[in-house]
Design a protein around this motif. Structure first.
Motif, PDB file in Angstrom:
ATOM      1  N   ALA A 233      -1.785   8.773  -0.576  1.00  7.80           N
ATOM      2  CA  ALA A 233      -0.400   8.368  -0.837  1.00  7.80           C
ATOM      3  C   ALA A 233       0.534   8.927   0.241  1.00  7.80           C
ATOM      4  O   ALA A 233       1.404   8.216   0.771  1.00  7.80           O
ATOM      5  CB  ALA A 233       0.032   8.839  -2.223  1.00  7.80           C
ATOM      6  N   GLY A 234       0.343  10.204   0.579  1.00  3.40           N
ATOM      7  CA  GLY A 234       1.153  10.804   1.641  1.00  3.40           C
ATOM      8  C   GLY A 234       0.918  10.126   2.985  1.00  3.40           C
ATOM      9  O   GLY A 234       1.850   9.935   3.768  1.00  3.40           O
ATOM     10  N   GLY A 235      -0.341   9.750   3.243  1.00  4.29           N
ATOM     11  CA  GLY A 235      -0.659   9.089   4.505  1.00  4.29           C
ATOM     12  C   GLY A 235       0.037   7.745   4.655  1.00  4.29           C
ATOM     13  O   GLY A 235       0.526   7.411   5.735  1.00  4.29           O
ATOM     14  N   THR A 236       0.110   6.974   3.571  1.00  4.88           N
ATOM     15  CA  THR A 236       0.785   5.673   3.660  1.00  4.88           C
ATOM     16  C   THR A 236       2.267   5.851   3.998  1.00  4.88           C
ATOM     17  O   THR A 236       2.828   5.098   4.789  1.00  4.88           O
ATOM     18  CB  THR A 236       0.667   4.896   2.335  1.00  4.88           C
ATOM     19  N   THR A 237       2.866   6.876   3.403  1.00  8.69           N
ATOM     20  CA  THR A 237       4.296   7.109   3.660  1.00  8.69           C
ATOM     21  C   THR A 237       4.513   7.649   5.068  1.00  8.69           C
ATOM     22  O   THR A 237       5.493   7.290   5.740  1.00  8.69           O
ATOM     23  CB  THR A 237       4.856   8.089   2.615  1.00  8.69           C
ATOM     24  N   LEU A 238       3.601   8.495   5.520  1.00  7.82           N
ATOM     25  CA  LEU A 238       3.698   9.021   6.889  1.00  7.82           C
ATOM     26  C   LEU A 238       3.554   7.887   7.906  1.00  7.82           C
ATOM     27  O   LEU A 238       4.247   7.861   8.937  1.00  7.82           O
ATOM     28  CB  LEU A 238       2.605  10.064   7.099  1.00  7.82           C
TER      29      LEU A 238
ATOM     30  N   SER B  39       0.815  -1.226   0.000  1.00  5.22           N
ATOM     31  CA  SER B  39       0.000   0.000   0.000  1.00  5.22           C
ATOM     32  C   SER B  39       0.845   1.271   0.000  1.00  5.22           C
ATOM     33  O   SER B  39       0.433   2.296  -0.565  1.00  5.22           O
ATOM     34  CB  SER B  39      -0.965  -0.006   1.195  1.00  5.22           C
ATOM     35  N   ILE B  40       2.045   1.221   0.619  1.00  3.65           N
ATOM     36  CA  ILE B  40       2.882   2.437   0.676  1.00  3.65           C
ATOM     37  C   ILE B  40       3.199   2.936  -0.737  1.00  3.65           C
ATOM     38  O   ILE B  40       2.962   4.100  -1.081  1.00  3.65           O
ATOM     39  CB  ILE B  40       4.194   2.149   1.442  1.00  3.65           C
TER      40      ILE B  40
ATOM     41  N   THR C  86      -1.867  10.885  12.669  1.00  2.00           N
ATOM     42  CA  THR C  86      -1.447  11.680  11.517  1.00  2.00           C
ATOM     43  C   THR C  86      -1.554  10.934  10.197  1.00  2.00           C
ATOM     44  O   THR C  86      -1.602  11.557   9.144  1.00  2.00           O
ATOM     45  CB  THR C  86       0.014  12.151  11.671  1.00  2.00           C
ATOM     46  N   ALA C  87      -1.571   9.629  10.216  1.00  2.00           N
ATOM     47  CA  ALA C  87      -1.519   8.875   8.963  1.00  2.00           C
ATOM     48  C   ALA C  87      -2.758   8.021   8.734  1.00  2.00           C
ATOM     49  O   ALA C  87      -3.407   8.108   7.696  1.00  2.00           O
ATOM     50  CB  ALA C  87      -0.273   7.991   8.942  1.00  2.00           C
ATOM     51  N   PHE C  88      -3.101   7.194   9.721  1.00  2.00           N
ATOM     52  CA  PHE C  88      -4.183   6.228   9.515  1.00  2.00           C
ATOM     53  C   PHE C  88      -5.508   6.924   9.215  1.00  2.00           C
ATOM     54  O   PHE C  88      -6.227   6.552   8.281  1.00  2.00           O
ATOM     55  CB  PHE C  88      -4.324   5.321  10.740  1.00  2.00           C
ATOM     56  N   PHE C  89      -5.847   7.941  10.001  1.00  2.00           N
ATOM     57  CA  PHE C  89      -7.110   8.637   9.779  1.00  2.00           C
ATOM     58  C   PHE C  89      -7.128   9.311   8.400  1.00  2.00           C
ATOM     59  O   PHE C  89      -8.160   9.372   7.729  1.00  2.00           O
ATOM     60  CB  PHE C  89      -7.360   9.665  10.877  1.00  2.00           C
ATOM     61  N   LEU C  90      -5.974   9.823   7.977  1.00  2.00           N
ATOM     62  CA  LEU C  90      -5.859  10.463   6.669  1.00  2.00           C
ATOM     63  C   LEU C  90      -6.169   9.458   5.557  1.00  2.00           C
ATOM     64  O   LEU C  90      -6.956   9.724   4.647  1.00  2.00           O
ATOM     65  CB  LEU C  90      -4.441  11.010   6.504  1.00  2.00           C
ATOM     66  N   GLU C  91      -5.545   8.284   5.658  1.00  2.00           N
ATOM     67  CA  GLU C  91      -5.757   7.248   4.636  1.00  2.00           C
ATOM     68  C   GLU C  91      -7.210   6.778   4.637  1.00  2.00           C
ATOM     69  O   GLU C  91      -7.857   6.687   3.587  1.00  2.00           O
ATOM     70  CB  GLU C  91      -4.840   6.053   4.907  1.00  2.00           C
ATOM     71  N   ALA C  92      -7.717   6.455   5.840  1.00  2.00           N
ATOM     72  CA  ALA C  92      -9.055   5.871   5.938  1.00  2.00           C
ATOM     73  C   ALA C  92     -10.122   6.845   5.451  1.00  2.00           C
ATOM     74  O   ALA C  92     -11.105   6.450   4.817  1.00  2.00           O
ATOM     75  CB  ALA C  92      -9.329   5.460   7.387  1.00  2.00           C
ATOM     76  N   THR C  93      -9.925   8.142   5.711  1.00  2.00           N
ATOM     77  CA  THR C  93     -10.933   9.138   5.336  1.00  2.00           C
ATOM     78  C   THR C  93     -11.003   9.330   3.824  1.00  2.00           C
ATOM     79  O   THR C  93     -12.083   9.309   3.226  1.00  2.00           O
ATOM     80  CB  THR C  93     -10.608  10.481   6.019  1.00  2.00           C
TER      81      THR C  93
END
Length: 435
Positions: free
Chosen positions: A138-143, A30-31, A106-113
């Motif tokens: 994409a940024g969320g997976t990397t974060l 996924s990253i 900072t990351a999971f919520f960004l991706e899921a939303t």
């Protein structure tokens, strides 16, 4: 042997290893797949060519499936911190807890939303908003990878803390985050993710092409996967070498196990094959290239490499030695396969059937290399859970070995079923005709 396998420490380690082995398969995809989806989207925005949105539509389904599997398998690991390793959180929870929380916040919520917009919003929001959602995911997976690798790197090369009454307390968060091995490990892992995804895309696309799906979209994704792999593998070799030099400086016992060096020596050979013998503390049937290990690690033909005998405790040699060679061997195969495929694309426009079949066979080769590399990292740190701070045996719970064994067997059966289902779904989607 049976007594050793029923040791609660061994069982807890096997159970956590099984969990993380299963879990790491999905973030590894996924990253980088998030960024490849962004590439497809930007190519469509620039050219207006529908083949790029067809590629996006196909691969976003696999991204969503992969993301869901990664989330579910990650939850069980969080539980195991409490059930199997309470001593870990008790000793270093002041550092591990916030880092894991930063990942979620900072990351999971960004991706899921924004994943929902990627999947279902193409005709319900503007094209610009759809592109922004792809960027954020994409940024969320990397974060997410950043925070997890910060914690793992800190466990390898801890810094920025002090121990007070058996508990780690942060003295400098920036030093904790940017600990000595973090930049190398993060870069190495991101490139590993890129290679895993490039071979996944190349393999699945080659499978679709061989099944008669010769659309422009399938050809475009096949070329994207192959060219991306050919570009990333030399970078990975370079970064892997830099990561090895960092490990040589900060974790010399791990390097000695990787190279099978038992006695401190100058001009150490690079072992191509050997069977490390822990009883005689030597290598059986060794085949090596003279002086090459010293040259790689010290940049001198007669540079000194400290042997395992210099350390009061060191990792199990055979597991680390062979895991490293599996990782490196798969990397060499990736180099040869991707460059051969690029050459054929240059000559013929598309790889020949024989090379396409090779790409199909290597669809999940990135998983093999990543898991082998992860074993080198984690087993190579033993007997420490946090290098020089907390031993693995001191962090394990007092749960009876029978209970750990029963849940371990349950996990293994469940993971085998889920893994088979995931691969089946990917190829089921690949067999469906492209529109």
């Amino acid at each position: 042997m049976a007594d050793a396998l029923l040791d609660p420490v061994v069982l807890a380690r096997i159970q956590f290893a099984a969990n993380i082995t299963f879990h790491i398969l999905f973030p590894t995809i996924s990253i980088a797949l998030g960024w490849v989806l962004l590439f497809f989207k930007l190519r469509f925005n620039k050219t207006g060519d529908a083949k790029w949105m067809e590629a996006y539509g196909f691969w976003v389904k696999i991204f969503a499936l992969t993301f869901a599997m990664g989330v579910v398998s990650g939850i069980t690991m969080s539980f195991q911190f409490g059930t199997n390793w309470p001593g870990y959180m008790q000793a270093v929870g002041n550092i591990a807890g916030p880092l894991l929380a930063y990942e979620v916040l900072t990351a999971f919520f960004l991706e899921a939303t924004f994943l929902g917009i990627m999947l279902f919003g193409q005709k319900k929001v503007s094209n610009r908003m759809h592109t922004v959602a792809t960027i954020l995911v994409a940024g969320g997976t990397t974060l997410s990878a950043f925070w997890i690798l910060v914690l793992n790197s800190w466990m390898q090369t801890p810094a920025g803390f002090e121990m007070i009454n058996g508990q780690a307390h942060v003295t400098d968060w920036l030093t904790v985050i940017f600990n000595p091995s973090m930049p190398y490990r993060l870069t190495h892992m991101l490139l590993a993710s890129g290679l895993t995804v490039s071979f996944l895309i190349a393999g699945v696309s080659a499978y679709r092409y061989l099944k008669g799906q010769t659309t422009a979209s399938v050809q475009a994704t096949l070329k994207t996967g192959v060219i991306l792999a050919a570009a990333l593998i030399p970078l990975q070799i370079l970064v892997g070498d830099m990561h090895g030099l960092n490990t040589f400086k900060h974790q010399p016992a791990k390097i000695a196990a990787i190279e099978g060096v038992w006695h401190t020596e100058r001009g150490a050979p690079l072992m191509l094959f050997a069977i490390p013998n822990s009883e005689t503390r030597s290598n059986d049937y060794a085949i090596g290239i003279p002086k090459l290990a010293s040259l790689i690690l010290t940049h001198e033909l007669n540079g000194e490499i400290k042997g395992l005998n210099e350390f009061a405790e060191h990792p199990p040699v055979g597991k680390v030695f062979w895991s490293f060679r599996i990782m490196a061997g798969v990397g060499i195969l990736m180099l040869l396969a991707s460059w051969l495929a690029v050459w054929q694309i240059h000559r013929h426009g598309i790889p020949k059937a024989s090379v396409s079949r090779l790409l199909v066979a290597m669809t999940f080769s990135g998983w093999v290399a990543t898991v082998a590399g992860w074993y080198v990292t984690e087993i190579g740190r033993q007997p420490w859970l946090v290098q020089g701070v907390l031993k693995t045996a001191d962090a394990v719970s007092k749960v009876p070995s029978g209970m750990v064994l029963s849940t371990l067997l349950m996990y293994l059966a469940l993971y085998a079923l889920l893994l088979a289902s995931y691969i089946s779904v990917v190829f089921y989607l690949a067999r469906k005709p492209a529109h």
